[in-house]
Design an enzyme around this catalytic site. Structure first.
Site, short mmCIF file in Angstrom:
data_model
loop_
_atom_site.label_atom_id
_atom_site.label_comp_id
_atom_site.label_asym_id
_atom_site.label_seq_id
_atom_site.Cartn_x
_atom_site.Cartn_y
_atom_site.Cartn_z
N CYS A 8 0.84 -1.20 0.00
CA CYS A 8 0.00 0.00 0.00
C CYS A 8 0.87 1.26 0.00
CB CYS A 8 -0.96 -0.03 1.19
SG CYS A 8 -2.32 1.17 1.06
N ASP A 28 -3.85 1.42 9.96
CA ASP A 28 -5.02 2.29 10.09
C ASP A 28 -5.56 2.26 11.50
OD1 ASP A 28 -4.98 1.56 7.03
OD2 ASP A 28 -6.09 3.42 7.30
C1 RUB Z 1 -4.09 3.27 3.43
C2 RUB Z 1 -3.38 2.29 4.29
C3 RUB Z 1 -2.09 2.74 4.92
C4 RUB Z 1 -2.40 3.28 6.33
C5 RUB Z 1 -1.19 3.96 6.95
O1 RUB Z 1 -5.36 2.83 3.02
O2 RUB Z 1 -3.83 1.20 4.56
O3 RUB Z 1 -1.19 1.67 5.05
O4 RUB Z 1 -3.45 4.21 6.27
O5 RUB Z 1 -0.87 5.15 6.26
P1 RUB Z 1 -6.25 3.77 2.06
P2 RUB Z 1 -0.05 6.33 6.99
O6 RUB Z 1 -5.43 4.06 0.84
O7 RUB Z 1 -7.48 2.96 1.79
O8 RUB Z 1 -6.57 5.02 2.85
O9 RUB Z 1 1.21 5.73 7.45
O10 RUB Z 1 0.14 7.34 5.90
O11 RUB Z 1 -0.91 6.84 8.11
#
Ligand code: RUB
Length: 321
Positions: free
Chosen positions: A132, A201
């Protein structure tokens, strides 16, 4: 009298729902920024009218995406920082602005701090697989390259929304060597990998981690290959709603993200399911890197109760004032 919703609230909510604004930390900052604008530009003439406007904005923002706990946590933190009922309007507005600004600063500071702890886990010459797009993971990799380490990163595509593209674009500036693979190739490539890094998340009280769909499978594969999985996430990803054992709500997104209706029809019209996140049990997690340093999944409960310990939920939608 209900105050009209500030346009920034609708814009921010639409951006989050459509995933133009995405990723837990980015969502949290956007929400804090919207609350700050509402407070700064409010034309309410009484405390009651102001609070009605503020809580209505918070409710709209809260209901955009269910899984990233940074969203309700940000609102919780701002709500908690507000002074008592008896405060005058200006004091309340100033307190809202200060809390919303400080939460944004804290998020930035946390990303930098955890980036150092994450980078310290990586050695010169390591290969890291990522899934991701996580600003926290990018911070770890950027910091490691700033430390002079030469890394190779294997970027997973991350169907159906292709967040791997965002990761690759971010990492392009760091000069790391990148290899881009489809999600189903992960297991094959793990035998050349030293670390898997993912974001979060939500972090649950039992140490399990909710992150983009595919994380749990990747974690199982990594464990089978003896590759340690690091979760890069600040402590504001901890979900106090899980302290009573409740699970985190997993968002299911529109089936058209997976297949367009024409293709779906042409292959016999199967039902399509599109869960956006999954849950990785603590036994597959080597460590979490947070702004407070390295944490074992077993240590989450202690820090969660320390940070959000006044009960499983802060009912900001039913404010106590
Ligand atoms: C994003 C996702 C990321 C976390 C952490 O999912 O799963 O790994 O949100 O991100 P989506 P961060 O694209 O569905 O929002 O480290 O930037 O908080």
């Amino acid at each position: 009298m209900t105050e009209a919703t500030h346009p920034v609230v609708e814009e921010t909510a639409d951006g989050i729902e459509s995933m133009e604004t995405r990723g837990a930390a980015t969502i949290a900052k956007a929400v804090a920024d919207a609350v700050e604008t509402v407070a700064r530009e409010s034309s309410a003439s009484s405390t009651d009218a102001y609070l009605e406007e503020l809580y209505s904005a918070m409710a709209t923002l809260h209901d955009t995406r269910p899984t990233a706990v940074t969203l309700p946590n940000t609102l919780r933190i701002i709500h908690r920082a507000l002074p008592s009922d008896e405060s005058d309007l200006e004091t309340l507005q100033t307190a809202t602005i200060e809390a919303a600004t400080s939460v944004q600063d804290e998020i930035d500071a946390a990303q930098t701090e955890l980036g150092t702890y994450g980078a310290n886990r990586l050695r010169d010459g390591d290969t890291v697989m990522v899934h991701c797009h996580s600003t926290a993971v990018v911070s770890c990799i950027e910091t490691a390259t700033d430390q002079g380490k030469s890394l190779e990163v294997i970027v997973k595509e991350t169907r159906p929304r292709y967040q791997g593209h965002v990761t690759a674009s971010d990492l392009a500036d760091t000069g790391v060597a990148m290899t881009y693979i489809v999600d189903s190739a992960a297991h094959r490539y793990l035998d050349t990998v030293d670390h898997v890094f993912v974001g979060a998340d939500a972090i649950c009280a039992d140490g399990s981690v909710v992150n983009k769909i595919g994380t749990a499978g990747l974690a199982v594969s990594a464990t089978a290959r003896d590759v340690p999985l690091t979760v890069a996430a600040s402590t504001y990803k901890m979900d106090p709603g899980t302290l009573d054992g409740s699970p985190v709500e997993i968002e299911y997104r529109d089936p058209t993200e997976v297949l367009d209706p024409e293709t779906q029809e042409s292959i016999g019209n199967p039902r399509i399911e599109n869960p956006a996140f999954d849950v990785t049990p603590p036994k597959y997690i080597d460590a979490l890197v947070t702004e407070r340093g390295l944490l074992a999944p077993e240590g989450v409960h202690t820090i969660m109760t320390d940070r959000f310990g006044d009960g499983p939920a802060i009912p900001w939608t039913e404010p106590s004032r």
